[in-house]
Design an enzyme around this catalytic site. Structure first.
Site, PDB file in Angstrom:
ATOM      1  N   SER A   3      15.981 -42.238 -15.754  1.00 15.71           N
ATOM      2  CA  SER A   3      14.705 -41.567 -15.548  1.00 15.71           C
ATOM      3  C   SER A   3      14.445 -41.555 -14.046  1.00 15.71           C
ATOM      4  CB  SER A   3      13.588 -42.312 -16.280  1.00 15.71           C
ATOM      5  OG  SER A   3      12.362 -41.690 -15.997  1.00 15.71           O
ATOM      6  N   ARG A  49      -3.067   3.212   8.591  1.00 17.46           N
ATOM      7  CA  ARG A  49      -3.437   2.053   7.770  1.00 17.46           C
ATOM      8  C   ARG A  49      -2.319   1.022   7.729  1.00 17.46           C
ATOM      9  NH1 ARG A  49      -4.727   4.713   2.075  1.00 17.46           N
ATOM     10  NH2 ARG A  49      -5.969   2.816   1.790  1.00 17.46           N
ATOM     11  N   GLY A  75      -8.445  -8.024   4.706  1.00 22.70           N
ATOM     12  CA  GLY A  75      -9.260  -8.126   5.911  1.00 22.70           C
ATOM     13  C   GLY A  75      -8.512  -8.638   7.123  1.00 22.70           C
ATOM     14  N   ASN A 121       8.535 -40.413  -7.288  1.00 23.57           N
ATOM     15  CA  ASN A 121       7.605 -40.887  -6.251  1.00 23.57           C
ATOM     16  C   ASN A 121       8.315 -41.843  -5.297  1.00 23.57           C
ATOM     17  OD1 ASN A 121       5.606 -39.461  -7.479  1.00 23.57           O
ATOM     18  ND2 ASN A 121       4.584 -41.219  -8.401  1.00 23.57           N
ATOM     19  N   ASP A 122       8.938 -42.888  -5.883  1.00 27.03           N
ATOM     20  CA  ASP A 122       9.660 -43.830  -5.037  1.00 27.03           C
ATOM     21  C   ASP A 122      10.857 -43.165  -4.377  1.00 27.03           C
ATOM     22  OD1 ASP A 122       8.825 -46.559  -4.590  1.00 27.03           O
ATOM     23  OD2 ASP A 122       8.680 -46.715  -6.770  1.00 27.03           O
ATOM     24  N   MET A 180      -5.648  -7.287   8.645  1.00 27.59           N
ATOM     25  CA  MET A 180      -5.095  -6.309   9.566  1.00 27.59           C
ATOM     26  C   MET A 180      -5.922  -5.042   9.503  1.00 27.59           C
ATOM     27  SD  MET A 180      -1.142  -7.234   9.240  1.00 27.59           S
ATOM     28  CE  MET A 180      -1.151  -6.547   7.651  1.00 27.59           C
ATOM     29  N   LYS A 183       0.829  -1.201   0.000  1.00 30.98           N
ATOM     30  CA  LYS A 183       0.000   0.000   0.000  1.00 30.98           C
ATOM     31  C   LYS A 183       0.866   1.255   0.000  1.00 30.98           C
ATOM     32  CE  LYS A 183      -3.775  -0.553   2.455  1.00 30.98           C
ATOM     33  NZ  LYS A 183      -4.398  -0.769   3.770  1.00 30.98           N
ATOM     34  N   TYR A 236      14.088 -33.959 -20.195  1.00 27.48           N
ATOM     35  CA  TYR A 236      12.634 -33.960 -20.332  1.00 27.48           C
ATOM     36  C   TYR A 236      11.951 -34.255 -19.004  1.00 27.48           C
ATOM     37  CZ  TYR A 236      12.753 -39.075 -20.226  1.00 27.48           C
ATOM     38  OH  TYR A 236      12.934 -40.377 -19.838  1.00 27.48           O
ATOM     39  N   ARG A 291       8.856 -49.457 -19.069  1.00 35.10           N
ATOM     40  CA  ARG A 291       9.420 -49.953 -17.820  1.00 35.10           C
ATOM     41  C   ARG A 291       9.086 -51.425 -17.665  1.00 35.10           C
ATOM     42  NH1 ARG A 291       7.308 -47.541 -12.280  1.00 35.10           N
ATOM     43  NH2 ARG A 291       5.506 -48.796 -12.828  1.00 35.10           N
ATOM     44  N   HIS A 324      -6.861 -31.782   6.861  1.00 29.05           N
ATOM     45  CA  HIS A 324      -6.851 -33.172   6.410  1.00 29.05           C
ATOM     46  C   HIS A 324      -7.641 -33.318   5.105  1.00 29.05           C
ATOM     47  CE1 HIS A 324      -8.484 -37.336   6.342  1.00 29.05           C
ATOM     48  NE2 HIS A 324      -7.241 -37.629   6.670  1.00 29.05           N
ATOM     49  N   ARG A 343      -3.203  -1.129  -6.594  1.00 26.85           N
ATOM     50  CA  ARG A 343      -2.261  -2.253  -6.655  1.00 26.85           C
ATOM     51  C   ARG A 343      -2.595  -3.067  -7.887  1.00 26.85           C
ATOM     52  NH1 ARG A 343      -5.249  -4.977  -1.645  1.00 26.85           N
ATOM     53  NH2 ARG A 343      -7.206  -5.132  -2.730  1.00 26.85           N
ATOM     54  N   GLY A 373      12.530 -41.617 -10.888  1.00 26.96           N
ATOM     55  CA  GLY A 373      11.195 -41.981 -10.407  1.00 26.96           C
ATOM     56  C   GLY A 373      11.015 -41.271  -9.081  1.00 26.96           C
ATOM     57  N   CYS A 400      10.041 -39.207 -14.454  1.00 26.45           N
ATOM     58  CA  CYS A 400       8.664 -39.650 -14.575  1.00 26.45           C
ATOM     59  C   CYS A 400       8.107 -39.661 -13.164  1.00 26.45           C
ATOM     60  CB  CYS A 400       8.580 -41.027 -15.226  1.00 26.45           C
ATOM     61  SG  CYS A 400       9.519 -42.289 -14.384  1.00 26.45           S
TER      62      CYS A 400
HETATM   63  P1  ADP Z   1      -7.886  -2.193   3.660  1.00 23.75           P
HETATM   64  O1  ADP Z   1      -6.476  -2.595   3.385  1.00 23.75           O
HETATM   65  O2  ADP Z   1      -8.608  -3.135   4.544  1.00 23.75           O
HETATM   66  O3  ADP Z   1      -8.605  -1.841   2.398  1.00 23.75           O
HETATM   67  P2  ADP Z   1      -7.432   0.589   4.049  1.00 23.75           P
HETATM   68  O4  ADP Z   1      -6.258   1.028   4.798  1.00 23.75           O
HETATM   69  O5  ADP Z   1      -7.311   0.655   2.576  1.00 23.75           O
HETATM   70  O6  ADP Z   1      -7.810  -0.854   4.528  1.00 23.75           O
HETATM   71  O7  ADP Z   1      -8.634   1.486   4.548  1.00 23.75           O
HETATM   72  C1  ADP Z   1      -9.959   1.108   4.778  1.00 23.75           C
HETATM   73  C2  ADP Z   1     -10.886   2.079   4.095  1.00 23.75           C
HETATM   74  O8  ADP Z   1     -10.690   3.407   4.546  1.00 23.75           O
HETATM   75  C3  ADP Z   1     -10.669   2.108   2.599  1.00 23.75           C
HETATM   76  O9  ADP Z   1     -11.892   2.153   1.957  1.00 23.75           O
HETATM   77  C4  ADP Z   1      -9.905   3.373   2.372  1.00 23.75           C
HETATM   78  O10 ADP Z   1     -10.159   3.893   1.111  1.00 23.75           O
HETATM   79  C5  ADP Z   1     -10.433   4.284   3.469  1.00 23.75           C
HETATM   80  N1  ADP Z   1      -9.427   5.261   3.858  1.00 23.75           N
HETATM   81  C6  ADP Z   1      -8.185   4.985   4.290  1.00 23.75           C
HETATM   82  N2  ADP Z   1      -7.482   6.123   4.504  1.00 23.75           N
HETATM   83  C7  ADP Z   1      -8.307   7.148   4.208  1.00 23.75           C
HETATM   84  C8  ADP Z   1      -8.153   8.566   4.204  1.00 23.75           C
HETATM   85  N3  ADP Z   1      -7.006   9.159   4.563  1.00 23.75           N
HETATM   86  N4  ADP Z   1      -9.211   9.291   3.837  1.00 23.75           N
HETATM   87  C9  ADP Z   1     -10.369   8.711   3.490  1.00 23.75           C
HETATM   88  N5  ADP Z   1     -10.579   7.378   3.461  1.00 23.75           N
HETATM   89  C10 ADP Z   1      -9.553   6.592   3.810  1.00 23.75           C
HETATM   90 MG    MG Z   2       8.916 -46.742  -8.767  1.00 23.84          MG
HETATM   91 MG    MG Z   3      -7.821  -0.770   1.051  1.00 24.60          MG
END
Ligand code: ADP
Ligand code: MG
Ligand code: MG
Length: 902
Positions: A786, A98, A107, A790-791, A109, A29, A874, A637, A459, A343, A788, A854
């Site tokens: 070759s 942030r 979601g 797995n073995d 952090m 970010k 290969y 084989r 599991h 990003r 193998g 193989c």
């Molecule tokens: P996440 O990584 O969970 O998206 P963000 O750090 O991007 O968290 O922020 C959560 C929300 O708050 C996002 O929608 C972002 O656009 C908004 N936000 C973050 N910083 C600001 C800011 N300085 N002004 C307005 N909105 C912000």
């Molecule tokens: Mg074998």
């Molecule tokens: Mg964000």
């Protein structure tokens, strides 16, 4: 780390000081906010505290020396730039704090908005916003809520309940109906909640708010859910997160303000266009939280044309700059557009190919780069049949796509029931809270597996992937009640016998039977879709990228195939030969009778008779395969498994004999068989009389096979065809074993081939660790190796695949003893080292020694890169994995050989 804890170590970077390549230091970010700032895009000013500061904090439990002073200096500069002071009662500067790690962890952090508000500055904020009290109190209550939850671990529901309470009293569901007084009252309620849970008042000092928020973001790196997520996604645990301090801009100032998210292309299909959501009069977190319904981004054109046009032009600019699909977050404050995040965006497998192809067309990237941007796992996904989800089907739950594929079937809750119904020919989905080794039979019988708990390394997930079975794990919206034989989801109850459908790629769960459609990509590989003449952007992109991969790769790709039909299919998928033709199945079916005679033979004459009867049958099998491969190399084989595998199991035989004796029937033959099976019974068949050992113990067995191979080749060549057989001896551990087999085989070959132009190579598997370690000696008697794997993996680790995957692998994965099953991806440190030694010493002893692999690792993306790097000639894998191996071999070549076209 100690060296960095000096006063002059730089822990804080202004946005103008960073760039997109500094993700390690600034997190994704922060690096991208800096990049956008330097592109001249409208980013609210701010600064980033580095991941190094976080690492230091986590290592010592306190902020490193110098950090506080650097934050102070950057804050002062920010205040000067904005002409406001943090928390000034008359005109406060507010900031967001942030998190942002190198890898996106959605979601996981936290972020705190509106830092700097307190009982005084809330009044100043209202005044500055044109006496907009509502806005100011809305911002303040958001601060207390986010700060309470994130920084002080106040349960979030308490705030939610208080908000609901106020709405209920007002008779509304919409938070926009709340006025300034309502929100002021809510702030009071929130403060009480805060005090109750923390034992202190909500902090009024802006700088204290800031410091606590920063520390909370550092600590969120080690929150339980973040730790679990990293383990699942294989993100290293020691990276730490950066912290971004960003001047607040306000989307909640009224109807001419708002916030949204957008993609520069459709992340689902890759199609060009405008994809996004917008929400007027709201702060950013409302969009994700789904508090109110968003409108499509296109509607912004009507609401605020100039911001809309500016946004589109910025999106185009970002795409061109990043040369890829980007996703973004933005906010409009009273008609002024601000960029808050960008990003390179996540996308589906199909979109990855389509976008890579489009970007080549647009001249933004070349084909090497396009090849680099897709991968074999995505291609494999595209080769599974898919659900046809036109309209009526909506997912009732989403779990983790643990093992890909699309499966529909009758719900069952126990392994026993799964086995029963499967025996009646029904397709079943085994539904459990989680699975354990007792469920193995049910998992084998089921079409798919659905669990409400557990992640990618549970599991269920590990075992299903090993079996190639569709699996959705951790669908926690589903409440499974095994004793009552039902589960509930989204207010509905699903019982045993009801039909559901699960998508092991997306993790989605549907009620009812969703129709399945074949993969267009497979149709293309099979030759029924012509990429030049159909208007399917995915197929065209796959064709183009595959063609490039084939042009670049150094590894040839062969297939494992035992029949003419498999061989034909694999050739259509691009196989350049057969790397492993197993001869075992040639001893099954109605030929069992002959095998029994072979095993029971008391005298040489009887055995020779059985072998003589088997010879023409095997010869016919080989002829078919040689004809199909038409001059491409075919590695056959010699028989590998212990002979008693071709006989009935001991227990069953014992019971049959006992029952027959009881009835007074003539059981002489069965008794002889039983005695033979008893004689050959082994405690550890995996380490017993098999492979070359069998060939050396049963006279004439290998000789018969060698003769069949040579005669088949000669027959094909005499008929005007081509044949290129390679005889492979399994399980060799010492050169003397191979020399003994070779001496006999050479005589037979010379006799059969005569003066016809047929060349038969003789080589060996390298699958016993001793063979790898004495490869220099073995190469004297082998024209090819070759691996193998797995073995080799089983014997290097000392565990048998059949026993361990269900028994304890899930636990090892959970503990991180291995990141991935060594049967799925080659263990480069251990097993890989054996491969490396054998390749080097083998080639040193015999220059030009042909080297291949193989075993299923031949079709595993990471393993293919390793084999490329070791310099094998290969890889060989199952027909379906051949395209994956071709693609990855091309990617490996582009990555190691650089981007010059060869
Ligand atoms: P996440 O990584 O969970 O998206 P963000 O750090 O991007 O968290 O922020 C959560 C929300 O708050 C996002 O929608 C972002 O656009 C908004 N936000 C973050 N910083 C600001 C800011 N300085 N002004 C307005 N909105 C912000
Ligand atoms: Mg074998
Ligand atoms: Mg964000």
């Amino acid at each position: 780390m100690a060296a960095q804890e000096t006063d002059d170590h730089k822990y804080v970077y202004d946005f103008s000081e960073g760039n997109k390549d500094l993700k390690d230091l600034l997190g994704g970010k922060g690096a991208n906010l800096a990049e956008m700032t330097n592109l001249g895009l409208p980013v609210p000013p701010g600064f980033t505290i580095t991941t190094e500061a976080c690492q230091a904090y986590l290592a010592t439990g306190r902020e490193p020396d110098g950090l506080a002073g650097q934050i102070e200096a950057h804050l002062r500069a920010l205040e000067r730039e904005m002409g406001k002071r943090l928390g000034d009662p008359g005109d406060p500067l507010l900031v967001s704090v942030r998190s942002g790690a190198k890898f996106s962890m959605p979601g996981m952090m936290e972020t705190v908005l509106n830092v700097g508000l307190n009982d005084q500055s809330v009044v100043g904020l209202a005044a500055q916003a044109g006496q907009n009290d509502r806005f100011a109190w809305d911002s303040y209550r958001r601060l207390i809520q986010m700060f309470g939850k994130t920084v002080c671990e106040v349960p979030g529901e308490e705030f939610e309940h208080a908000l609901d309470e106020v709405k209920r009293a007002k008779g509304t569901h919409n938070d926009l109906d709340l006025d300034a007084d309502d929100l002021r009252g809510l702030v009071d309620a929130y403060k009480k909640i805060f005090a109750k849970h923390t034992g202190r008042e909500f902090p009024q000092q802006p700088r204290e708010q800031l410091d606590l928020a920063i520390r909370a973001v550092f600590e969120s790196w080690n929150a339980e859910r973040a730790v679990l997520y990293r383990r699942q996604e294989r993100i290293p645990a020691d990276l730490g997160t950066a912290v971004n301090v960003v001047t607040m801009v306000f989307g909640n100032l009224g109807p001419d303000s708002g916030t949204g998210v957008a993609f520069t292309r459709d992340p689902g299909s890759g199609a060009q266009g405008i994809y996004g959501d917008y929400l007027a009069n709201a702060q950013g977190e409302d969009v994700v939280a789904g508090i109110r319904n968003t409108v499509p981004l296109q509607d912004l054109e009507r609401l605020d044309k100039s911001s809309y046009d500016e946004l589109l032009s910025i999106m185009a600019r970002l795409e061109e700059h990043y040369r890829d699909l980007c996703d973004i977050e933005f906010t409009i404050e009273r008609g002024k557009l601000w960029m808050l995040q960008t990003r390179v965006g996540k996308r589906t497998a199909a979109a990855a190919f389509v976008i890579a192809g489009q970007l080549v067309d647009e001249g933004l990237i070349d084909l090497n780069e396009a090849l680099h941007r897709v991968n074999g796992a995505q291609l494999a996904q595209l080769m599974f049949p898919r659900f046809q989800l036109d309209h009526e089907f909506e997912a009732v739950a989403t779990g983790i796509g643990a093992s890909p594929g699309a499966a529909s079937g009758t719900v069952v809750f126990t392994s026993a029931r799964a086995v029963e119904l499967a025996a009646e020919g029904k397709s079943v989905i085994l539904v459990r809270r989680e699975t354990n080794p007792d469920d193995l039979n049910g998992m084998i019988a089921a079409q798919g597996i659905l669990t409400s708990r557990g992640g990618k390394t549970s599991h269920a997930a590990v075992v299903a992937r090993g079996m190639g079975k569709t699996c959705v794990s951790g669908a926690d919206e589903i409440d499974v009640n095994v004793p009552a034989k039902r589960f509930t989801v989204a207010g509905r109850t699903v019982g045993e016998g009801d039909v559901i459908s699960i998508d092991g790629t997306t993790g989605k769960v549907y009620l009812g039977e969703v129709p399945v459609m074949p993969s267009e990509v497979v149709q293309y590989f099979e030759g029924s879709l012509d990429p030049e003449h159909i208007d399917n952007p995915l197929v065209r992109a796959v064709h183009r990228i595959m063609t490039h991969a084939d042009g670049r790769r150094r590894l040839a790709v062969r297939t494992n195939a035992d029949t003419g039909a498999d061989a034909a299919r694999a050739r259509r998928f691009g196989a350049e030969g057969i790397g492993l033709c197993r001869t075992e199945h040639m001893f099954l079916g109605d030929r069992r009778e002959l095998v029994e005679r072979l095993i029971l033979a008391r005298a040489e004459g009887e055995r020779d008779e059985a072998l003589a009867a088997l010879l023409p049958l095997q010869r016919a099998d080989f002829e078919e395969i040689f004809r199909e491969m038409d001059g491409l190399p075919v590695t056959v084989r010699l028989i590998d498994p212990p002979l008693h595998e071709f006989l009935p199991p001991l227990e069953q035989l014992a019971v049959n004999v006992a029952v027959a004796q009881e009835r007074g029937e003539d059981v002489a033959k069965e008794e002889a068989l039983l005695a033979a099976v008893r004689r050959m019974h082994e405690e550890n068949p995996m380490l017993g009389l098999r492979g070359v050992r069998l060939g050396l113990v049963i006279p004439g067995l290998f000789a018969m096979q060698v003769r069949a191979i040579a005669e088949a080749a000669v027959a094909v060549v005499r008929a005007g065809g081509r044949a290129c057989p390679e005889i492979m001896v399994p399980l060799v551990g010492a050169v003397q074993e191979l020399e003994t087999v070779r001496a006999e085989a050479e005589k037979i070959i010379a006799e059969v081939v005569g003066d016809s132009a047929v060349e038969v190579l003789i080589g060996t598997m390298i699958e016993v660790p001793r063979a790898a370690l004495t490869a220099g000696q073995i190469a004297e008697a082998a024209e090819f190796f070759s691996f193998g794997t797995n073995d080799l993996t089983q014997m290097a680790w000392g565990f048998s695949r059949d026993d361990v995957e269900g028994a304890f692998f899930w636990r090892y994965l959970e503990l991180g003893i291995f990141g991935i099953s060594p049967f799925e991806s080659i263990d480069t440190d251990g097993v890989g080292r054996l491969v490396r030694i054998a390749a080097e010493e083998g080639r040193a002893a015999r220059p030009g020694l042909k080297l291949g692999v193989c075993g299923e690792h031949g079709g595993d993306p990471d393993s293919v890169h390793f084999f490329h790097e070791v310099g094998l000639d290969y890889v060989s894998c199952s027909p379906f994995r051949v395209p994956v191996a071709r693609l990855e071999a091309g990617r490996a070549a582009v990555e190691t050989d650089g981007s010059d076209s060869r």
